[in-house]
Design a protein around this motif. Structure first.
Motif, PDB file in Angstrom:
ATOM      1  N   SER A 245      54.568  37.556  83.185  1.00  0.00           N
ATOM      2  CA  SER A 245      54.333  37.740  84.616  1.00  0.00           C
ATOM      3  C   SER A 245      53.292  38.827  84.879  1.00  0.00           C
ATOM      4  N   VAL A 246      53.396  39.940  84.170  1.00  0.00           N
ATOM      5  CA  VAL A 246      52.474  41.056  84.379  1.00  0.00           C
ATOM      6  C   VAL A 246      51.052  40.679  83.977  1.00  0.00           C
ATOM      7  N   VAL A 247      50.906  40.064  82.815  1.00  0.00           N
ATOM      8  CA  VAL A 247      49.561  39.678  82.357  1.00  0.00           C
ATOM      9  C   VAL A 247      48.943  38.660  83.311  1.00  0.00           C
ATOM     10  N   GLY A 248      49.730  37.675  83.728  1.00  0.00           N
ATOM     11  CA  GLY A 248      49.225  36.673  84.670  1.00  0.00           C
ATOM     12  C   GLY A 248      48.782  37.287  85.982  1.00  0.00           C
ATOM     13  N   GLU A 257      37.878  44.117  87.750  1.00  0.00           N
ATOM     14  CA  GLU A 257      38.112  45.323  86.950  1.00  0.00           C
ATOM     15  C   GLU A 257      38.049  45.005  85.458  1.00  0.00           C
ATOM     16  N   LEU A 258      38.625  43.878  85.048  1.00  0.00           N
ATOM     17  CA  LEU A 258      38.561  43.490  83.637  1.00  0.00           C
ATOM     18  C   LEU A 258      37.123  43.222  83.213  1.00  0.00           C
ATOM     19  N   LYS A 259      36.321  42.711  84.134  1.00  0.00           N
ATOM     20  CA  LYS A 259      34.900  42.501  83.844  1.00  0.00           C
ATOM     21  C   LYS A 259      34.191  43.839  83.658  1.00  0.00           C
ATOM     22  N   THR A 260      34.489  44.809  84.523  1.00  0.00           N
ATOM     23  CA  THR A 260      33.919  46.148  84.380  1.00  0.00           C
ATOM     24  C   THR A 260      34.263  46.739  83.015  1.00  0.00           C
ATOM     25  N   LEU A 261      35.474  46.466  82.543  1.00  0.00           N
ATOM     26  CA  LEU A 261      35.938  46.983  81.258  1.00  0.00           C
ATOM     27  C   LEU A 261      35.448  46.150  80.082  1.00  0.00           C
ATOM     28  N   GLU A 262      34.751  45.051  80.384  1.00  0.00           N
ATOM     29  CA  GLU A 262      34.240  44.133  79.356  1.00  0.00           C
ATOM     30  C   GLU A 262      35.376  43.601  78.489  1.00  0.00           C
ATOM     31  N   ARG A 263      36.508  43.318  79.119  1.00  0.00           N
ATOM     32  CA  ARG A 263      37.687  42.815  78.413  1.00  0.00           C
ATOM     33  C   ARG A 263      37.537  41.330  78.142  1.00  0.00           C
ATOM     34  N   ASP A 264      37.867  40.911  76.924  1.00  0.00           N
ATOM     35  CA  ASP A 264      37.877  39.492  76.570  1.00  0.00           C
ATOM     36  C   ASP A 264      39.147  38.867  77.157  1.00  0.00           C
ATOM     37  N   THR A 265      39.013  38.252  78.315  1.00  0.00           N
ATOM     38  CA  THR A 265      40.200  37.735  79.006  1.00  0.00           C
ATOM     39  C   THR A 265      40.758  36.466  78.374  1.00  0.00           C
ATOM     40  N   SER A 266      39.989  35.832  77.498  1.00  0.00           N
ATOM     41  CA  SER A 266      40.522  34.637  76.833  1.00  0.00           C
ATOM     42  C   SER A 266      41.730  35.011  75.971  1.00  0.00           C
ATOM     43  N   LYS A 267      41.718  36.219  75.415  1.00  0.00           N
ATOM     44  CA  LYS A 267      42.859  36.658  74.604  1.00  0.00           C
ATOM     45  C   LYS A 267      44.078  36.934  75.471  1.00  0.00           C
ATOM     46  N   LEU A 268      43.854  37.441  76.666  1.00  0.00           N
ATOM     47  CA  LEU A 268      44.974  37.638  77.591  1.00  0.00           C
ATOM     48  C   LEU A 268      45.486  36.305  78.120  1.00  0.00           C
ATOM     49  N   GLY A 269      44.587  35.339  78.266  1.00  0.00           N
ATOM     50  CA  GLY A 269      44.982  34.013  78.738  1.00  0.00           C
ATOM     51  C   GLY A 269      45.919  33.297  77.794  1.00  0.00           C
ATOM     52  N   ILE A 409      46.203  45.656  77.872  1.00  0.00           N
ATOM     53  CA  ILE A 409      45.585  44.735  78.822  1.00  0.00           C
ATOM     54  C   ILE A 409      44.135  45.113  79.107  1.00  0.00           C
ATOM     55  N   CYS A 410      43.855  46.409  79.145  1.00  0.00           N
ATOM     56  CA  CYS A 410      42.480  46.868  79.410  1.00  0.00           C
ATOM     57  C   CYS A 410      41.610  46.887  78.157  1.00  0.00           C
ATOM     58  N   GLY A 411      42.231  46.770  76.982  1.00  0.00           N
ATOM     59  CA  GLY A 411      41.468  46.821  75.743  1.00  0.00           C
ATOM     60  C   GLY A 411      40.983  48.214  75.402  1.00  0.00           C
ATOM     61  N   LEU A 412      41.824  49.236  75.649  1.00  0.00           N
ATOM     62  CA  LEU A 412      41.428  50.627  75.420  1.00  0.00           C
ATOM     63  C   LEU A 412      41.681  51.035  73.971  1.00  0.00           C
ATOM     64  N   GLU A 413      40.928  52.014  73.514  1.00  0.00           N
ATOM     65  CA  GLU A 413      41.110  52.524  72.161  1.00  0.00           C
ATOM     66  C   GLU A 413      42.204  53.579  72.092  1.00  0.00           C
TER      67      GLU A 413
END
Length: 430
Positions: A245-248, A257-269, A409-413
């Motif tokens: 639910s949270v990821v969706g 925001e995920l685009k700003t973070l350059e997150r690969d959203t396919s992995k979250l999908g 979710i943000c792909g942070l180090e």
């Protein structure tokens, strides 16, 4: 009309007033391009000498980064502009001038930025992270509230060091007494569940671990549901439902925001139910086949969790760890007492444990024995034992660390970016 940048599309063709700060500026002859932020977003404001007059135009010539400004102008759609809109400036009021802002567009070291965290959070990347964090917290609350759970928050001050003092922060509590900052609201939440059935608490927790890894903070936020009559399978179902639910929700509402973070959203999908459910025994076998030096009976370290998560494209539920590595209140498996009815949810992509929980020990005599085995003071647990004396039922729950979920979710180090003001082993400023 005062407008927020996040709502600017509603005002196309209208004259608006934006109150904010100058993020950066560039000039081209007779035009200034002012990138303004107001906390809700960023927008380019185009200021021409012809439009505002020479005096005001010159005043903006040397306007410094992070100066507070009020901009008036007409909203214009422009497909080339970030966000699809610009503002043609008709007036500019400088509320305060910010000379020599210490965080410039050049590269800065992490320590330099962390010392100026109160200013660093103004940057687009840090704002994006904090907006995702907000969405995650909002989604967590909505998940439980919509399922009949009652928010019943638990104390931050606790009267005893229930699991040993090595990872607890002592606090002077008036004249003679020492209290401790809570590591978890779980024990109190079990009492809440005996009253209200389905509950959750949500607040800051504290761990005095002298750890410097990227997965640890000394102060972090945790949501902890507890459910009367729940089995281990119920706990895993609930954890799985929460994460999906949270990821969706973040994918749906925080795409920019995920685009700003350059997150690969396919992995979250790929985060869909059901999650793989692997026993500790099976997990140990996977590590052995991968050649990792792991012996049955130990807890998983960060490299072990990373190696396990590499095998799956979604979170992984590892259940039935050895009882010896789990807390005294974990219920043993009736068919195999050497393992506990517990579960850790490991995030993919090497982000490690985000949830830990399981069934709680509901047998009075066995709980007393476990308290003695762990050399804990029974008198500190008399209230907790009351839950087993008066109407004890099987029950279970878990804790989910918010910063670890934000980090994944943000792909942070590192978790230090997942909270506005991180507290770590060597950092308590600002």
């Amino acid at each position: 009309m005062i407008a927020y940048i996040e709502d600017i599309a509603k005002h196309a063709g209208e004259t608006v007033t934006i109150r904010g700060w100058l993020h950066n500026r560039r000039s081209s002859g007779k035009i200034h391009f002012l990138n303004v932020r107001d906390g809700s977003g960023f927008i380019q404001c185009v200021m021409s000498k012809q439009g505002v007059g020479e005096a005001l135009f010159r005043r903006a010539d040397h306007l410094a980064q992070e100066s507070a400004v009020i901009v008036e102008g007409t909203v214009r759609a422009d497909a080339r502009a970030p966000g699809g809109y610009e503002v043609d400036v008709t007036n500019l009021q400088i509320v305060s001038d910010a000379q020599n802002f210490p965080i410039t567009p050049k590269e800065h070291g992490v320590d330099y930025l962390m010392d100026r965290r109160h200013l660093w959070i103004r940057s687009p990347r840090q704002q994006a992270i904090l907006r995702v964090r907000h969405e995650i917290i909002d989604a967590v609350r909505d998940f439980f509230n919509s399922r009949g759970f009652i928010l019943a928050d638990t104390p931050i001050f606790t009267p005893s060091a229930c699991e040993g003092t090595t990872t607890l922060f002592p606090v002077q509590y008036f004249e003679e007494e020492t209290a401790y900052l809570t590591q978890s609201g779980q024990l109190y939440n079990e009492a809440n569940a005996m009253a209200l059935g389905r509950v959750y608490c949500f607040g800051p927790t504290f761990r005095a671990e002298k750890s410097k890894t990227r997965r640890h903070l000394t102060e972090f936020w945790m949501v902890e549901p507890e459910v009367a009559y729940a089995t281990l399978d119920d706990v895993m179902d609930l954890a799985e439902g929460l994460v999906v639910s949270v990821v969706g929700r973040v994918l749906e509402r925080r795409a920019s925001e995920l685009k700003t973070l350059e997150r690969d959203t396919s992995k979250l999908g790929a985060v869909k139910a059901p999650f793989p459910r692997v026993s500790y025994d099976e997990a140990a076998s996977i590590l052995e086949k991968k050649g990792l030096p792991f012996a049955w009976g130990g807890d998983f370290g960060a490299p072990d969790e990373t190696a396990l998560s590499e095998e799956f494209d979604r979170p992984l539920c590892v259940h039935r760890y050895p009882s010896a590595v789990k807390a005294f209140y974990m219920k043993p498996d009736p068919g195999r007492p050497d393992v506990a009815l517990c579960v850790d949810v490991l995030a993919p992509e090497g982000y490690g444990e985000i949830i830990g929980g399981g069934e709680r020990l509901d047998d009075y005599e066995l709980l007393v024995a476990r308290i003695k085995e762990h050399n804990l003071p029974q008198e500190a647990f008399e209230w907790y034992l009351d839950l087993r004396r008066f109407g004890s039922v099987p029950h279970g729950g878990f804790g989910m660390g918010i910063e670890r979920v934000v980090s994944w979710i943000c792909g942070l180090e590192h978790l230090r970016e997942a909270i506005p003001y991180p507290r770590m082993l060597y950092r308590i400023y600002p």
